[in-house]
Design a protein around this motif. Structure first.
Motif, PDB file in Angstrom:
ATOM      1  N   THR A  90      41.999  41.234  32.310  1.00 15.70           N
ATOM      2  CA  THR A  90      40.938  42.111  32.783  1.00 15.70           C
ATOM      3  C   THR A  90      41.019  43.498  32.154  1.00 15.70           C
ATOM      4  O   THR A  90      39.990  44.101  31.843  1.00 15.70           O
ATOM      5  N   PHE A  91      42.229  44.008  31.927  1.00 13.66           N
ATOM      6  CA  PHE A  91      42.351  45.362  31.393  1.00 13.66           C
ATOM      7  C   PHE A  91      41.794  45.495  29.976  1.00 13.66           C
ATOM      8  O   PHE A  91      41.584  46.606  29.487  1.00 13.66           O
ATOM      9  N   ASN A 116      43.705  38.397  35.841  1.00 18.76           N
ATOM     10  CA  ASN A 116      44.930  39.128  36.127  1.00 18.76           C
ATOM     11  C   ASN A 116      46.004  38.137  36.568  1.00 18.76           C
ATOM     12  O   ASN A 116      45.772  37.353  37.498  1.00 18.76           O
ATOM     13  N   PRO A 117      47.154  38.159  35.920  1.00 16.61           N
ATOM     14  CA  PRO A 117      48.226  37.254  36.345  1.00 16.61           C
ATOM     15  C   PRO A 117      48.651  37.558  37.779  1.00 16.61           C
ATOM     16  O   PRO A 117      48.547  38.707  38.230  1.00 16.61           O
ATOM     17  N   PRO A 118      49.137  36.562  38.487  1.00 17.77           N
ATOM     18  CA  PRO A 118      49.616  36.792  39.856  1.00 17.77           C
ATOM     19  C   PRO A 118      50.754  37.820  39.882  1.00 17.77           C
ATOM     20  O   PRO A 118      51.516  37.940  38.915  1.00 17.77           O
ATOM     21  N   LEU A 119      50.853  38.579  40.971  1.00 17.92           N
ATOM     22  CA  LEU A 119      51.917  39.577  41.111  1.00 17.92           C
ATOM     23  C   LEU A 119      53.296  38.955  40.976  1.00 17.92           C
ATOM     24  O   LEU A 119      54.239  39.594  40.506  1.00 17.92           O
ATOM     25  N   SER A 128      50.125  48.062  31.834  1.00 18.92           N
ATOM     26  CA  SER A 128      49.353  47.411  30.776  1.00 18.92           C
ATOM     27  C   SER A 128      48.038  48.144  30.520  1.00 18.92           C
ATOM     28  O   SER A 128      47.618  48.282  29.364  1.00 18.92           O
ATOM     29  N   THR A 129      47.397  48.613  31.571  1.00 22.50           N
ATOM     30  CA  THR A 129      46.144  49.348  31.422  1.00 22.50           C
ATOM     31  C   THR A 129      46.377  50.654  30.679  1.00 22.50           C
ATOM     32  O   THR A 129      45.598  51.027  29.792  1.00 22.50           O
ATOM     33  N   GLN A 130      47.453  51.351  30.992  1.00 25.95           N
ATOM     34  CA  GLN A 130      47.777  52.591  30.298  1.00 25.95           C
ATOM     35  C   GLN A 130      48.056  52.320  28.817  1.00 25.95           C
ATOM     36  O   GLN A 130      47.554  53.022  27.938  1.00 25.95           O
ATOM     37  N   GLY A 131      48.828  51.286  28.526  1.00 18.08           N
ATOM     38  CA  GLY A 131      49.106  50.915  27.136  1.00 18.08           C
ATOM     39  C   GLY A 131      47.841  50.511  26.398  1.00 18.08           C
ATOM     40  O   GLY A 131      47.658  50.840  25.221  1.00 18.08           O
ATOM     41  N   GLU A 132      46.963  49.818  27.089  1.00 16.93           N
ATOM     42  CA  GLU A 132      45.674  49.410  26.523  1.00 16.93           C
ATOM     43  C   GLU A 132      44.878  50.625  26.076  1.00 16.93           C
ATOM     44  O   GLU A 132      44.367  50.685  24.961  1.00 16.93           O
ATOM     45  N   ASN A 133      44.783  51.608  26.952  1.00 17.22           N
ATOM     46  CA  ASN A 133      43.992  52.797  26.645  1.00 17.22           C
ATOM     47  C   ASN A 133      44.572  53.584  25.476  1.00 17.22           C
ATOM     48  O   ASN A 133      43.840  54.033  24.595  1.00 17.22           O
TER      49      ASN A 133
END
Length: 174
Positions: A90-91, A116-119, A128-133
């Motif tokens: 999703t990210f 999104n993978p399960p917790l 992951s979202t921060q790295g994506e950005n």
């Protein structure tokens, strides 16, 4: 991807990704997804999805996953896809929908399905979202094809430890 392909019997499922990690050996991401689908028996009973699944084995980043999948589709069918559905974390949705699909002129024929993978897997969505950005979306904003940015070129080079060359300039020259 399997569920999306099962819902459209005329679709072609393409698992995309090159041989990106030397520790994994010369097994492509695309092939590994196919093998996992087999091992986990993910194919719907009585469906034709498995027989409509191919791999793309040269992509080193998400832009190449999308572009090279179009070329792989062309190799198999002799035409370009009328529509594309991409399934990924999703990210990555923003990058695919606002950067990659418009760059290759598929923005009006593009659908993104996020996952999104399960917790329980330990996957850290915030990290992951921060790295994506920082490491993915931002470099493609100034270099949509990833051809001029030293950062993106080095990233691709680092994700090609077996020095593979995609054949698509010959098989999909447009």
């Amino acid at each position: 991807g399997i569920e999306e392909a099962a819902a459209d019997p005329k679709s072609l499922l393409i698992y995309s990704g090159g041989q990106t990690r030397s520790l994994t050996g010369p097994l492509s991401e695309g092939a590994s997804y196919f093998l996992v689908s087999d091992a986990m028996k993910l194919w719907p009973l009585g469906s034709t999805v498995r027989s409509r699944t191919v791999v793309e084995e040269y992509a080193t980043d998400s832009f190449e996953n999308l572009l090279f999948s179009i070329c792989r589709f062309f190799e198999i069918t002799g035409r370009y896809p009328e529509k594309i559905t991409a399934v990924s974390f999703t990210f990555k949705q923003h990058r695919f929908e606002t950067l990659h699909a418009p760059t290759i002129h598929y923005n009006n024929k593009f659908k993104f399905v996020g996952y999104n993978p399960p917790l329980s897997t330990g996957f850290n969505l915030q990290e992951s979202t921060q790295g994506e950005n920082e490491n993915a979306a931002k470099p493609f904003e100034t270099d949509p094809y990833g051809c001029y940015s030293t950062f993106l070129q080095e990233k691709r080079k680092g994700r090609n430890p077996f020095h593979r060359t995609a054949p698509y300039s010959q098989t999909c020259p447009e």
